[in-house]
Enzyme design. Structure first.
Site, mmCIF file in Angstrom:
data_model
loop_
_atom_site.group_PDB
_atom_site.id
_atom_site.type_symbol
_atom_site.label_atom_id
_atom_site.label_comp_id
_atom_site.label_asym_id
_atom_site.label_seq_id
_atom_site.Cartn_x
_atom_site.Cartn_y
_atom_site.Cartn_z
ATOM 1 N N TYR A 33 0.835 -1.197 0.000
ATOM 2 C CA TYR A 33 0.000 0.000 0.000
ATOM 3 C C TYR A 33 0.875 1.255 0.000
ATOM 4 C CZ TYR A 33 -3.427 3.447 1.601
ATOM 5 O OH TYR A 33 -4.222 4.566 1.730
ATOM 6 N N GLU A 55 -11.283 5.511 5.642
ATOM 7 C CA GLU A 55 -10.632 6.275 6.712
ATOM 8 C C GLU A 55 -11.556 6.402 7.914
ATOM 9 O OE1 GLU A 55 -7.574 6.937 6.784
ATOM 10 O OE2 GLU A 55 -6.935 6.935 4.681
ATOM 11 N N TRP A 63 -4.712 0.402 10.514
ATOM 12 C CA TRP A 63 -4.970 0.512 9.083
ATOM 13 C C TRP A 63 -4.835 -0.850 8.405
ATOM 14 C CZ3 TRP A 63 -7.630 3.204 6.016
ATOM 15 C CH2 TRP A 63 -7.419 3.175 4.640
#
Length: 200
Positions: A33, A55, A63
């Site tokens: 990512y 988010e 995350w």
């Protein structure tokens, strides 16, 4: 993305000899990512709604958890087609709350649907993408360590307030700064990271 850096740490050189931000130098999913997506501009309404939604769901979680569930989120939220999600009703909420593939948090699920509806409404005034990019700040000096990376900014606070006024939910200034980092409004790759300077 609200990263979990080692405070004060500079770029980390991996086994491949490449320097990266500390959060992107470990787990292979985070690394991919970091190297291929974080900080690059995205285009289109669905891409921006996806990042905003993810988010918001990440708040309070790692995350990596969100990245590992990303394909499930895409399936659950109709590829982040705003019209489709805006039409979700009580039965869809219950379906989502029973879906172990996503984060089952009713407040966040409700916010995702509200945000899709607000996204549809924004089309009359230029759309979500233009709205978000209207808050792009002037580039600042590169952060040298993780401790130098801000978690909010005047622009993320202003974006948060404007989105809330437009009917969006779960879009606080920290979450909006993470969004701005993710889609290239700001470049918070560390000085020395091989991805520094690639933001759109």
């Amino acid at each position: 993305m609200e990263t979990e850096p080692v405070r004060g740490a500079g770029p980390v050189v991996g086994a491949d000899g490449v320097a990266r931000c500390p959060w992107g130098a470990g787990d292979p999913v985070n690394l991919a990512y970091h190297d291929t997506e974080w900080g690059l501009r995205v285009h289109g309404e669905a891409a921006h709604l996806e990042r905003l939604t993810l988010e918001a769901f990440q708040s309070g979680l790692s995350w990596l958890t969100i990245l590992n569930k990303r394909e499930h989120f895409r399936a659950a939220f109709a590829g982040f087609d705003a019209d489709a999600v805006a039409a979700y009703g009580p039965a869809d909420v219950e379906r989502l709350m029973a879906d172990a593939g996503i984060v089952r948090n009713r407040r966040k699920v409700d916010a995702a649907i509200a945000n899709a509806r607000a996204t549809v409404a924004l089309r009359d005034s230029g759309g979500l993408e233009a709205f978000i990019w209207g808050f792009r700040p002037e580039p600042g000096p590169p952060p040298r360590t993780s401790a130098d990376v801000p978690t909010t900014s005047p622009e993320s606070l202003a974006l948060s307030k404007a989105l809330k006024k437009a009917g969006f939910a779960h879009v606080g200034p920290t979450t909006m700064h993470a969004l701005m980092e993710a889609i290239g409004l700001v470049d918070d790759h560390l000085e020395g990271c091989h991805r520094r300077g690639v933001a759109g």
